[in-house]
Design a protein around this motif. Structure first.
Motif, PDB file in Angstrom:
ATOM      1  N   LEU A 151       1.011  -1.323   0.030  1.00 51.51           N
ATOM      2  CA  LEU A 151      -0.176  -0.016   0.222  1.00 51.51           C
ATOM      3  C   LEU A 151       0.961   1.171   0.216  1.00 51.51           C
ATOM      4  CD1 LEU A 151      -2.596  -1.133   2.566  1.00 51.51           C
ATOM      5  CD2 LEU A 151      -2.986  -0.588   0.178  1.00 51.51           C
ATOM      6  N   LYS A 152       1.890   1.003   0.884  1.00 48.39           N
ATOM      7  CA  LYS A 152       2.775   2.444   0.762  1.00 48.39           C
ATOM      8  C   LYS A 152       3.362   2.558  -0.578  1.00 48.39           C
ATOM      9  CE  LYS A 152       3.897   2.249   5.849  1.00 48.39           C
ATOM     10  NZ  LYS A 152       4.826   1.879   6.629  1.00 48.39           N
ATOM     11  N   LEU A 153       3.954   1.582  -1.255  1.00 42.38           N
ATOM     12  CA  LEU A 153       4.526   1.795  -2.509  1.00 42.38           C
ATOM     13  C   LEU A 153       3.434   2.294  -3.484  1.00 42.38           C
ATOM     14  CD1 LEU A 153       6.715  -1.338  -2.501  1.00 42.38           C
ATOM     15  CD2 LEU A 153       7.537   0.826  -2.543  1.00 42.38           C
ATOM     16  N   MET A 154       2.138   1.711  -3.384  1.00 42.37           N
ATOM     17  CA  MET A 154       1.316   2.271  -4.429  1.00 42.37           C
ATOM     18  C   MET A 154       1.107   3.725  -4.004  1.00 42.37           C
ATOM     19  SD  MET A 154      -1.332  -0.739  -4.336  1.00 42.37           S
ATOM     20  CE  MET A 154      -2.961   0.488  -4.703  1.00 42.37           C
ATOM     21  N   LYS A 155       0.989   4.309  -2.917  1.00 43.88           N
ATOM     22  CA  LYS A 155       0.819   5.787  -2.711  1.00 43.88           C
ATOM     23  C   LYS A 155       2.013   6.379  -3.161  1.00 43.88           C
ATOM     24  CE  LYS A 155      -2.064   5.487   1.220  1.00 43.88           C
ATOM     25  NZ  LYS A 155      -2.143   5.559   2.821  1.00 43.88           N
ATOM     26  N   LYS A 156       3.234   6.019  -3.066  1.00 45.66           N
ATOM     27  CA  LYS A 156       4.460   6.503  -3.449  1.00 45.66           C
ATOM     28  C   LYS A 156       4.328   6.614  -4.979  1.00 45.66           C
ATOM     29  CE  LYS A 156       6.808   7.236   0.228  1.00 45.66           C
ATOM     30  NZ  LYS A 156       7.277   8.491   0.908  1.00 45.66           N
ATOM     31  N   PHE A 157       4.019   5.629  -5.817  1.00 43.02           N
ATOM     32  CA  PHE A 157       3.911   5.785  -7.103  1.00 43.02           C
ATOM     33  C   PHE A 157       2.985   6.540  -7.467  1.00 43.02           C
ATOM     34  CE2 PHE A 157       6.136   1.342  -6.876  1.00 43.02           C
ATOM     35  CZ  PHE A 157       7.485   1.687  -7.573  1.00 43.02           C
ATOM     36  N   ARG A 158       1.924   6.536  -7.067  1.00 38.92           N
ATOM     37  CA  ARG A 158       0.807   7.339  -7.536  1.00 38.92           C
ATOM     38  C   ARG A 158       1.216   8.868  -7.588  1.00 38.92           C
ATOM     39  NH1 ARG A 158      -4.447   4.252  -5.059  1.00 38.92           N
ATOM     40  NH2 ARG A 158      -4.726   2.666  -6.699  1.00 38.92           N
TER      41      ARG A 158
END
Length: 89
Positions: free
Chosen positions: A74-81
């Protein structure tokens, strides 16, 4: 010492090349055996729990690992977005 390095080295023969090849093949086989042993140790099935406390601890550790992996995802998805600017037009 001469400027020409070819005089300092022994002549290259087919016999020397064959010996070097055999030596290197032996080294590669030894490394392959070591890597196979390490891989077998890493991916060996876990021994069954001997008592209820060990079983509960193993279940807890597995659950925490799954939770930790999900949170990281989830944290990685937020960073990528945020990095790729999801809302830009």
């Amino acid at each position: 010492m001469s400027m020409d390095n070819t005089l300092d080295r022994p002549p290259v023969t087919l016999e020397n090349i064959a010996q070097q090849k055999n030596t290197i093949l032996r080294q590669i086989r030894m490394q392959k055996e070591i890597m196979t042993d390490i891989t077998r140790d890493i991916f060996a099935p876990v021994a069954p729990a001997t008592n209820k406390a060990n079983a509960m601890m193993r279940a807890f550790n597995t659950g925490m690992a799954v939770f930790d992996g999900a949170m990281l995802g989830l944290k990685l998805m937020k960073k990528f977005r945020s990095f790729f600017g999801r809302g830009r037009k």
